[in-house]
Design a protein around this motif. Structure first.
Motif, PDB file in Angstrom:
ATOM      1  N   LYS A  70     -10.825  -3.660 -15.860  1.00  0.00           N
ATOM      2  CA  LYS A  70     -10.351  -2.607 -16.628  1.00  0.00           C
ATOM      3  C   LYS A  70      -9.238  -2.157 -15.743  1.00  0.00           C
ATOM      4  CE  LYS A  70     -14.491  -1.035 -19.309  1.00  0.00           C
ATOM      5  NZ  LYS A  70     -15.218  -0.096 -19.761  1.00  0.00           N
ATOM      6  N   SER A  71      -8.245  -1.145 -16.278  1.00  0.00           N
ATOM      7  CA  SER A  71      -7.354  -0.778 -15.779  1.00  0.00           C
ATOM      8  C   SER A  71      -7.604   0.919 -15.479  1.00  0.00           C
ATOM      9  CB  SER A  71      -5.924  -1.006 -16.574  1.00  0.00           C
ATOM     10  OG  SER A  71      -5.997  -0.376 -18.066  1.00  0.00           O
ATOM     11  N   GLN A  72      -6.684   1.561 -14.920  1.00  0.00           N
ATOM     12  CA  GLN A  72      -6.848   2.978 -14.820  1.00  0.00           C
ATOM     13  C   GLN A  72      -5.351   3.451 -14.401  1.00  0.00           C
ATOM     14  OE1 GLN A  72      -8.686   4.362 -10.680  1.00  0.00           O
ATOM     15  NE2 GLN A  72      -9.039   2.159 -10.775  1.00  0.00           N
ATOM     16  N   CYS A  73      -5.271   4.874 -14.291  1.00  0.00           N
ATOM     17  CA  CYS A  73      -3.983   5.365 -14.025  1.00  0.00           C
ATOM     18  C   CYS A  73      -3.892   6.004 -12.450  1.00  0.00           C
ATOM     19  CB  CYS A  73      -3.821   6.681 -14.839  1.00  0.00           C
ATOM     20  SG  CYS A  73      -3.489   6.311 -16.565  1.00  0.00           S
ATOM     21  N   ARG A  74      -2.705   5.699 -11.869  1.00  0.00           N
ATOM     22  CA  ARG A  74      -2.922   6.054 -10.498  1.00  0.00           C
ATOM     23  C   ARG A  74      -1.372   6.446 -10.197  1.00  0.00           C
ATOM     24  NH1 ARG A  74      -2.784   0.869  -6.178  1.00  0.00           N
ATOM     25  NH2 ARG A  74      -0.960  -0.003  -7.094  1.00  0.00           N
ATOM     26  N   MET A  75      -1.333   6.908  -8.866  1.00  0.00           N
ATOM     27  CA  MET A  75      -0.110   7.231  -8.591  1.00  0.00           C
ATOM     28  C   MET A  75       0.456   5.875  -7.464  1.00  0.00           C
ATOM     29  SD  MET A  75       0.594  10.373  -9.281  1.00  0.00           S
ATOM     30  CE  MET A  75       2.023  10.786  -8.406  1.00  0.00           C
ATOM     31  N   ARG A  76       1.813   5.866  -7.424  1.00  0.00           N
ATOM     32  CA  ARG A  76       2.353   4.774  -6.732  1.00  0.00           C
ATOM     33  C   ARG A  76       2.567   5.066  -5.308  1.00  0.00           C
ATOM     34  NH1 ARG A  76       7.053   1.557  -8.833  1.00  0.00           N
ATOM     35  NH2 ARG A  76       5.691  -0.303  -8.344  1.00  0.00           N
ATOM     36  N   LYS A  77       1.909   5.972  -4.646  1.00  0.00           N
ATOM     37  CA  LYS A  77       1.889   6.343  -3.332  1.00  0.00           C
ATOM     38  C   LYS A  77       0.844   6.282  -2.570  1.00  0.00           C
ATOM     39  CE  LYS A  77       6.274   9.280  -3.637  1.00  0.00           C
ATOM     40  NZ  LYS A  77       6.989  10.504  -3.248  1.00  0.00           N
ATOM     41  N   PRO A  78       0.827   6.211  -1.490  1.00  0.00           N
ATOM     42  CA  PRO A  78      -0.507   5.889  -0.529  1.00  0.00           C
ATOM     43  C   PRO A  78      -1.707   7.018  -0.693  1.00  0.00           C
ATOM     44  CG  PRO A  78       1.140   6.252   0.803  1.00  0.00           C
ATOM     45  CD  PRO A  78       2.012   6.104  -0.415  1.00  0.00           C
ATOM     46  N   GLY A  84      -8.262   1.112   3.069  1.00  0.00           N
ATOM     47  CA  GLY A  84      -7.224   0.172   3.368  1.00  0.00           C
ATOM     48  C   GLY A  84      -6.024   1.357   3.718  1.00  0.00           C
ATOM     49  N   SER A  85      -6.317   2.541   3.993  1.00  0.00           N
ATOM     50  CA  SER A  85      -5.307   3.588   4.327  1.00  0.00           C
ATOM     51  C   SER A  85      -5.063   3.841   5.942  1.00  0.00           C
ATOM     52  CB  SER A  85      -5.578   4.890   3.723  1.00  0.00           C
ATOM     53  OG  SER A  85      -6.745   5.535   4.087  1.00  0.00           O
ATOM     54  N   ALA A  86      -4.081   4.017   6.408  1.00  0.00           N
ATOM     55  CA  ALA A  86      -3.928   4.238   7.603  1.00  0.00           C
ATOM     56  C   ALA A  86      -2.679   5.537   7.714  1.00  0.00           C
ATOM     57  CB  ALA A  86      -3.161   3.167   8.339  1.00  0.00           C
ATOM     58  N   ASP A 211       0.672 -12.781  -3.235  1.00  0.00           N
ATOM     59  CA  ASP A 211      -0.795 -13.431  -2.834  1.00  0.00           C
ATOM     60  C   ASP A 211      -1.310 -13.052  -1.676  1.00  0.00           C
ATOM     61  OD1 ASP A 211      -0.531 -14.724  -5.526  1.00  0.00           O
ATOM     62  OD2 ASP A 211       0.285 -16.694  -4.589  1.00  0.00           O
ATOM     63  N   LYS A 212      -1.018 -12.022  -1.115  1.00  0.00           N
ATOM     64  CA  LYS A 212      -1.383 -11.662   0.233  1.00  0.00           C
ATOM     65  C   LYS A 212      -1.753 -10.050   0.224  1.00  0.00           C
ATOM     66  CE  LYS A 212      -2.937 -13.548   3.145  1.00  0.00           C
ATOM     67  NZ  LYS A 212      -4.433 -14.168   3.197  1.00  0.00           N
ATOM     68  N   ALA A 213      -0.870  -9.479   0.186  1.00  0.00           N
ATOM     69  CA  ALA A 213      -0.831  -7.774   0.338  1.00  0.00           C
ATOM     70  C   ALA A 213       0.166  -7.184  -0.709  1.00  0.00           C
ATOM     71  CB  ALA A 213      -0.783  -7.539   1.802  1.00  0.00           C
ATOM     72  N   GLU A 214      -0.457  -5.750  -0.893  1.00  0.00           N
ATOM     73  CA  GLU A 214       0.755  -4.772  -1.257  1.00  0.00           C
ATOM     74  C   GLU A 214       0.249  -3.475  -0.542  1.00  0.00           C
ATOM     75  OE1 GLU A 214       1.142  -3.181  -5.849  1.00  0.00           O
ATOM     76  OE2 GLU A 214      -0.407  -2.104  -4.759  1.00  0.00           O
ATOM     77  N   ILE A 215       1.380  -2.995  -0.061  1.00  0.00           N
ATOM     78  CA  ILE A 215       1.377  -1.739   0.795  1.00  0.00           C
ATOM     79  C   ILE A 215       2.252  -0.911   0.378  1.00  0.00           C
ATOM     80  CG2 ILE A 215       1.835  -1.229   3.289  1.00  0.00           C
ATOM     81  CD1 ILE A 215       2.211  -4.731   2.536  1.00  0.00           C
ATOM     82  N   MET A 216       1.506   0.414   0.159  1.00  0.00           N
ATOM     83  CA  MET A 216       2.428   1.543  -0.166  1.00  0.00           C
ATOM     84  C   MET A 216       2.710   2.347   0.664  1.00  0.00           C
ATOM     85  SD  MET A 216       0.372   2.495  -3.899  1.00  0.00           S
ATOM     86  CE  MET A 216      -1.281   2.263  -3.308  1.00  0.00           C
ATOM     87  N   LEU A 243       4.860   6.804   9.277  1.00  0.00           N
ATOM     88  CA  LEU A 243       4.334   6.239   8.094  1.00  0.00           C
ATOM     89  C   LEU A 243       3.076   6.643   7.712  1.00  0.00           C
ATOM     90  CD1 LEU A 243       5.486   2.483   8.643  1.00  0.00           C
ATOM     91  CD2 LEU A 243       6.968   4.385   7.895  1.00  0.00           C
ATOM     92  N   GLU A 244       2.976   6.840   6.233  1.00  0.00           N
ATOM     93  CA  GLU A 244       1.322   6.977   5.570  1.00  0.00           C
ATOM     94  C   GLU A 244       1.558   5.562   4.966  1.00  0.00           C
ATOM     95  OE1 GLU A 244       1.004  11.848   4.862  1.00  0.00           O
ATOM     96  OE2 GLU A 244       1.730  10.626   3.305  1.00  0.00           O
ATOM     97  N   VAL A 245       0.331   4.991   5.101  1.00  0.00           N
ATOM     98  CA  VAL A 245       0.349   3.541   4.466  1.00  0.00           C
ATOM     99  C   VAL A 245      -1.122   3.344   3.697  1.00  0.00           C
ATOM    100  CG1 VAL A 245       0.379   1.092   4.910  1.00  0.00           C
ATOM    101  CG2 VAL A 245       1.638   2.802   6.561  1.00  0.00           C
ATOM    102  N   GLN A 246      -1.127   2.557   2.669  1.00  0.00           N
ATOM    103  CA  GLN A 246      -2.309   2.131   2.110  1.00  0.00           C
ATOM    104  C   GLN A 246      -2.014   0.662   1.760  1.00  0.00           C
ATOM    105  OE1 GLN A 246      -3.612   4.030  -1.468  1.00  0.00           O
ATOM    106  NE2 GLN A 246      -5.521   3.304  -1.333  1.00  0.00           N
ATOM    107  N   PHE A 247      -2.978  -0.064   2.168  1.00  0.00           N
ATOM    108  CA  PHE A 247      -3.020  -1.688   2.030  1.00  0.00           C
ATOM    109  C   PHE A 247      -3.870  -2.054   0.808  1.00  0.00           C
ATOM    110  CE2 PHE A 247      -1.832  -0.846   6.431  1.00  0.00           C
ATOM    111  CZ  PHE A 247      -0.699  -1.992   6.804  1.00  0.00           C
ATOM    112  N   ARG A 248      -3.409  -2.937   0.125  1.00  0.00           N
ATOM    113  CA  ARG A 248      -4.282  -3.757  -0.830  1.00  0.00           C
ATOM    114  C   ARG A 248      -4.295  -5.208  -0.491  1.00  0.00           C
ATOM    115  NH1 ARG A 248      -2.718  -3.905  -6.467  1.00  0.00           N
ATOM    116  NH2 ARG A 248      -4.360  -4.713  -6.701  1.00  0.00           N
ATOM    117  N   PHE A 249      -5.375  -5.923  -0.075  1.00  0.00           N
ATOM    118  CA  PHE A 249      -5.171  -7.295   0.450  1.00  0.00           C
ATOM    119  C   PHE A 249      -5.929  -8.181  -0.557  1.00  0.00           C
ATOM    120  CE2 PHE A 249      -5.596  -4.976   4.501  1.00  0.00           C
ATOM    121  CZ  PHE A 249      -4.417  -5.128   5.007  1.00  0.00           C
TER     122      PHE A 249
END
Length: 337
Positions: A70-78, A84-86, A211-216, A243-249
């Motif tokens: 399923k999908s959801q609404c989210r912000m495009r910032k970390p 996955g956040s740093a 195919d490896k990561a998305e980093i906001m 930097l404020e960072v959030q990774f999706r792998f």
């Protein structure tokens, strides 16, 4: 009268068409390693698009690795409170959902993620006020090694913060690169496997490694309020833009390592102490690299040798996917019906 009715009818038809088009937006899950592979996930009516000109608006997000598809609404910032956040000085939330701090040392680089085909390093900046036993540190830059390419981004040093100035700097294979300061402006690597997209005109981007990561990523300063609360004693000539960072792998191997990467191992036991205010994790010597774009730390496993990469990838195919982990997620291609 007839003309007015006709105009009203045309307006209604246009509005209905736009509504149907917006409603039809969705995400196609193309990553074969995810639970929702080859499924088309519709977006909610509240956020029918996967992009937004206004960075404060939520967009459609589909986690292709969740069994619900399923999908959801989210912000495009970390989101600094999600796996996955740093963020901050630096506080990590691992793939296992556990919060931990890794301070490192000022003006040194450390391996954040090291896999057979992906290396992500972080450069730490900071200072040590008189009487302190360690440095206060923040992540100032990220370095990426992928597909025989080297890419980096960093927060430029500045004495005082100005929201109207872009503090992001980029380089690709040793050359500076420019991304136009326009919302949604995009840069692709020559092989189209690295993408930079501006979420807002300045200081906020999403980097996608195919195919490896998305980093906001956001660039932020250490504010006067931060300084007051934590007694950083920030000097007058540097607001420590960081930097404020959030990774999706996506499809990391079971051998993945690094300060953050190892928390995605299926059998990882996090050494962070539960129940303490600041669970600090050490191991600087294990993760230290000689530069932002090096893979020479003691625990680094990144290799440009295709034979080694294929060997590790074969293990991924047989590894069990843990779809309950907070940051596990799939790679989706935006599409419309």
């Amino acid at each position: 009268m007839e003309i007015s009715k006709t105009l009203l009818l045309v307006t209604a038809l246009v509005a209905a068409t736009c509504f149907l088009q917006a409603k039809a937006a969705g995400v196609y899950c193309s990553n074969p390693y995810t639970r929702c592979y080859r499924k088309y996930i519709n977006c909610p009516e509240e956020c029918p698009s996967t992009t937004a000109m206004n960075s404060k608006n939520k967009v459609c997000y589909a986690d292709c690795d969740r069994p619900t598809c399923k999908s959801q609404c989210r912000m495009r910032k970390p989101n600094c409170n999600r796996p996955g956040s740093a963020c901050y000085d630096p506080r990590f939330i691992g793939g296992d959902g556990i919060v931990f701090y890794f301070h490192g040392k000022s003006n040194e680089e450390f391996s954040l993620v090291s896999d057979s085909d992906l290396q992500i390093n972080g450069r730490f900046i900071g200072h040590r006020p008189a009487g302190r036993a360690r440095d206060f540190t923040w992540i100032q830059a990220l370095g990426f090694l992928f597909n025989s390419q080297k890419f980096s981004l960093e927060a430029a040093k500045t004495a005082s913060w100005d929201n109207e100035v872009d503090h992001l700097k980029f380089s690709f294979d040793g050359q500076d690169l420019s991304v136009p300061e326009e919302t949604l402006s995009t840069w692709y690597s020559p092989n189209k496997d690295i993408k930079i997209e501006r979420v807002s005109m300045r200081n906020s981007v999403i980097v996608t490694i195919k195919d490896k990561a998305e980093i906001m990523i956001n660039v932020v300063p250490v504010t006067k309020e931060d300084d007051r609360i934590h007694s950083y004693k920030v000097p007058s000539d540097d607001c420590f833009a960081h930097l404020e960072v959030q990774f999706r792998f996506f499809n990391l191997s079971p051998k993945v390592d690094g300060i953050l990467g190892r928390t995605y191992k299926p059998d990882f036991q996090n050494p962070a102490k539960a129940g303490v205010a600041m669970p600090v994790v050490g191991g600087e010597d294990s993760f230290k690299t000689s530069s932002l774009l090096s893979n020479d730390c003691k625990t680094c496993i990144f290799s440009d040798t295709q034979a080694e990469i294929d060997s590790v990838k074969s293990e991924i195919e047989y590894a069990t996917l843990d779809c309950t982990r907070g940051a596990s997620s799939g790679y989706g291609i935006v599409c419309r019906k």
